[in-house]
Design a protein around this motif. Structure first.
Motif, mmCIF file in Angstrom:
data_model
loop_
_atom_site.group_PDB
_atom_site.id
_atom_site.type_symbol
_atom_site.label_atom_id
_atom_site.label_comp_id
_atom_site.label_asym_id
_atom_site.label_seq_id
_atom_site.Cartn_x
_atom_site.Cartn_y
_atom_site.Cartn_z
ATOM 1 N N VAL A 213 0.855 -1.187 0.000
ATOM 2 C CA VAL A 213 0.000 0.000 0.000
ATOM 3 C C VAL A 213 0.891 1.237 0.000
ATOM 4 O O VAL A 213 1.564 1.541 0.995
ATOM 5 C CB VAL A 213 -0.940 0.008 1.215
ATOM 6 C CG1 VAL A 213 -1.854 1.234 1.152
ATOM 7 C CG2 VAL A 213 -1.764 -1.279 1.271
ATOM 8 N N PHE A 214 0.908 1.960 -1.114
ATOM 9 C CA PHE A 214 1.692 3.184 -1.258
ATOM 10 C C PHE A 214 0.788 4.386 -0.992
ATOM 11 O O PHE A 214 -0.290 4.495 -1.583
ATOM 12 C CB PHE A 214 2.281 3.290 -2.666
ATOM 13 C CG PHE A 214 3.314 2.245 -2.978
ATOM 14 C CD1 PHE A 214 4.661 2.517 -2.778
ATOM 15 C CD2 PHE A 214 2.946 0.999 -3.472
ATOM 16 C CE1 PHE A 214 5.629 1.557 -3.066
ATOM 17 C CE2 PHE A 214 3.894 0.039 -3.760
ATOM 18 C CZ PHE A 214 5.237 0.324 -3.549
ATOM 19 N N THR A 215 1.230 5.264 -0.114
ATOM 20 C CA THR A 215 0.436 6.442 0.233
ATOM 21 C C THR A 215 1.221 7.701 -0.120
ATOM 22 O O THR A 215 2.315 7.938 0.414
ATOM 23 C CB THR A 215 0.090 6.467 1.727
ATOM 24 O OG1 THR A 215 -0.578 5.241 2.072
ATOM 25 C CG2 THR A 215 -0.826 7.637 2.041
ATOM 26 N N GLY A 216 0.669 8.488 -1.023
ATOM 27 C CA GLY A 216 1.273 9.761 -1.399
ATOM 28 C C GLY A 216 0.318 10.897 -1.105
ATOM 29 O O GLY A 216 -0.250 10.973 -0.012
ATOM 30 N N ARG A 217 0.080 11.757 -2.094
ATOM 31 C CA ARG A 217 -0.870 12.853 -1.909
ATOM 32 C C ARG A 217 -1.627 13.065 -3.207
ATOM 33 O O ARG A 217 -1.028 13.313 -4.261
ATOM 34 C CB ARG A 217 -0.151 14.141 -1.512
ATOM 35 C CG ARG A 217 -1.110 15.341 -1.365
ATOM 36 C CD ARG A 217 -0.376 16.579 -0.913
ATOM 37 N NE ARG A 217 0.135 16.419 0.452
ATOM 38 C CZ ARG A 217 0.906 17.312 1.064
ATOM 39 N NH1 ARG A 217 1.263 18.421 0.425
ATOM 40 N NH2 ARG A 217 1.320 17.107 2.299
ATOM 41 N N ALA A 235 5.251 5.285 -7.742
ATOM 42 C CA ALA A 235 6.027 4.505 -6.774
ATOM 43 C C ALA A 235 5.740 3.017 -6.930
ATOM 44 O O ALA A 235 6.650 2.177 -6.928
ATOM 45 C CB ALA A 235 5.714 4.968 -5.357
ATOM 46 N N ALA A 236 4.466 2.678 -7.085
ATOM 47 C CA ALA A 236 4.094 1.274 -7.259
ATOM 48 C C ALA A 236 4.649 0.717 -8.562
ATOM 49 O O ALA A 236 5.117 -0.432 -8.613
ATOM 50 C CB ALA A 236 2.572 1.137 -7.235
ATOM 51 N N CYS A 299 10.179 -1.936 -2.583
ATOM 52 C CA CYS A 299 9.009 -1.092 -2.339
ATOM 53 C C CYS A 299 9.395 0.150 -1.536
ATOM 54 O O CYS A 299 8.921 1.270 -1.808
ATOM 55 C CB CYS A 299 7.932 -1.879 -1.605
ATOM 56 S SG CYS A 299 7.102 -3.134 -2.620
ATOM 57 N N ARG A 300 10.256 -0.028 -0.555
ATOM 58 C CA ARG A 300 10.650 1.111 0.287
ATOM 59 C C ARG A 300 11.508 2.104 -0.486
ATOM 60 O O ARG A 300 11.376 3.319 -0.306
ATOM 61 C CB ARG A 300 11.356 0.605 1.542
ATOM 62 C CG ARG A 300 10.434 -0.267 2.388
ATOM 63 C CD ARG A 300 10.951 -0.603 3.756
ATOM 64 N NE ARG A 300 10.035 -1.563 4.389
ATOM 65 C CZ ARG A 300 8.840 -1.254 4.867
ATOM 66 N NH1 ARG A 300 8.412 -0.005 4.799
ATOM 67 N NH2 ARG A 300 8.064 -2.184 5.414
ATOM 68 N N ALA A 309 4.863 6.995 1.434
ATOM 69 C CA ALA A 309 5.041 5.960 2.451
ATOM 70 C C ALA A 309 4.543 4.643 1.868
ATOM 71 O O ALA A 309 3.764 4.622 0.912
ATOM 72 C CB ALA A 309 4.262 6.311 3.709
ATOM 73 N N VAL A 310 4.985 3.507 2.442
ATOM 74 C CA VAL A 310 4.533 2.212 1.962
ATOM 75 C C VAL A 310 4.413 1.236 3.122
ATOM 76 O O VAL A 310 5.186 1.294 4.076
ATOM 77 C CB VAL A 310 5.490 1.630 0.893
ATOM 78 C CG1 VAL A 310 6.859 1.318 1.486
ATOM 79 C CG2 VAL A 310 4.886 0.391 0.227
#
Length: 413
Positions: A213-217, A235-236, A299-300, A309-310
């Motif tokens: 789960v990638f969290t951006g904005r 990112a993914a 992923c990181r 964040a992931v």
């Protein structure tokens, strides 16, 4: 074993739940129920006792003179738009094993099983029925899994008389089991490339299945400069490419990023949140662990590169599971006797046999796959290869029953 009858049964199922768009037997749907009713109708002709257990697995018994039984079976459910042979070949071969021993002297009995939700197509949790029976299903981990429509697993299975609190009661069906035997298509290219119609199976790959789960904005696609974006989808995507290389580096292993979903998911907005599905498999436990660690690191790195964040969440895991060496030898000899070669290969796909192998002597046999694909409408196997595989399976059943009658495979307590 009448291979022609097995193939006729398979074509009847394909006509009922198939077509140009592929098989339509996704578990926990009306079409899966229709497929099961066809199987049940053929079992009823044999006048056997048929029951459904607490996990939704269907059983039928052909008793023997001694205590215990050999289990034969597979699964009738499919993925969406799947193939006509996946799972179904094993179901109708197991049914034919019952037919072929119906009027024979039976020192040891046969027990047929159709496992519920082997594919995990609706909720992402494969081997539901067999893992519940084996006692390895974590009920709390699957209770709140959701399908694409947001329906919870617990609520859906309840419509089919499955109470999650009771699914482990299905394990009582294994008391007295002496062995488990399953026939399946290979679902890959190895046997076709070797020119072999069938083979014994050494064991199943271990699997690590995650969602990253990638969290951006989220932001406006037109108003946000490229250097100020926190794009979770990019990112993914970067992580997916890096994870492919993990699979390439670890010989014999495979890595698959099978899907990604983004939010808000519209063309005019940067993706603020993206979920990436990850599946990794290897026959060696150490290699599998290393692959997972490298995927986590990839992923990181990708998240950091894009200001995101992931979090990696486990969907499911199973260790590599070897099959019983005695039964592998029986299966190899059976393939030779049926017209194939003395060979054995590992299984990359998951199978219910992996859960049974935790508890009892187990082996699988594969038929070739041609074309070299499965989980698609194009899935197929030449009829001559199917006949060899079905013949080999029948010989394996007979030789396993004989070994059990000699006391070489004692009943499970």
């Amino acid at each position: 074993m009448d291979a022609g009858r097995v193939i006729a049964d398979l074509r009847e199922l394909a006509e009922l739940t198939g077509g140009p768009g592929g098989a339509r037997r996704v578990c926990w749907t009306d079409e899966w129920v229709a497929a099961r009713e066809l199987v049940r109708s053929k079992l009823e002709v044999l006048r056997l006792e048929i029951e459904t257990d607490a996990a939704g697995n269907v059983w039928a018994d052909l008793p023997g003179e001694q205590d215990g039984f050999v289990i034969v079976g597979s699964h009738v459910d499919s993925v969406p738009a799947g193939g006509w042979l996946d799972g179904a070949l094993g179901i109708f071969a197991a049914l034919e094993a019952l037919r072929s021993h119906l009027d024979a002297e039976r020192p040891v009995g046969l027990r047929f099983v159709d496992w519920a939700d082997e594919e995990g197509a609706r909720f992402g949790r494969s081997l539901f029925g067999s893992s519940a029976c084996a006692g390895t299903l974590d009920v709390e981990a699957v209770r709140d899994l959701e399908d694409r429509d947001g329906e919870r697993l617990e609520d859906v299975v309840a419509r089919y008389d499955v109470d999650l609190a009771k699914v482990h009661e299905s394990g009582a069906r294994l008391k007295g089991a002496r062995a488990y035997l399953e026939l399946h298509i290979e679902q890959g290219p190895v046997l076709e490339q070797r020119g072999e119609p069938a083979a014994a199976v050494l064991g199943t790959f271990g699997v690590e299945r995650r969602v990253a789960v990638f969290t951006g904005r989220a932001a406006h696609a037109g108003a946000t400069p490229m250097h100020l974006r926190q794009d979770s989808f990019l990112a993914a995507a970067q992580a997916a490419l890096a994870i492919r290389e993990v699979g390439v580096r670890h010989e014999g292993g495979v890595c698959t990023t099978g899907g990604a979903t983004s939010d808000p998911g519209v063309v005019t907005a940067i993706a603020g949140r993206t979920e990436l599905l990850l599946d990794q498999r290897h026959l060696d436990a150490g290699e599998l662990a290393a692959m997972l660690a490298e995927a986590d690191a990839a992923c990181r790195r990708a998240a950091a590169d894009h200001g995101c964040a992931v979090e990696l969440r486990q969907l499911w895991a199973i260790p590599p599971i070897p099959f019983d060496e005695r039964l592998v030898r029986i299966a190899r000899d059976a393939v030779v006797a049926a017209g194939g070669k003395d060979t054995a290969i590992p299984s990359g796909p998951l199978h219910d046999a992996a859960e049974m192998a935790r508890l009892m002597p187990t082996v699988m046999l594969f038929s070739s796959s041609s074309p070299q694909v499965s989980h698609t409408p194009e899935e197929d196997t030449p009829e001559d290869d199917l006949r060899v595989a079905i013949d080999a399976y029948g010989r394996t059943v007979a030789d396993t029953l004989a070994a059990a009658a000699r006391g070489e495979l004692p009943p499970r307590g």
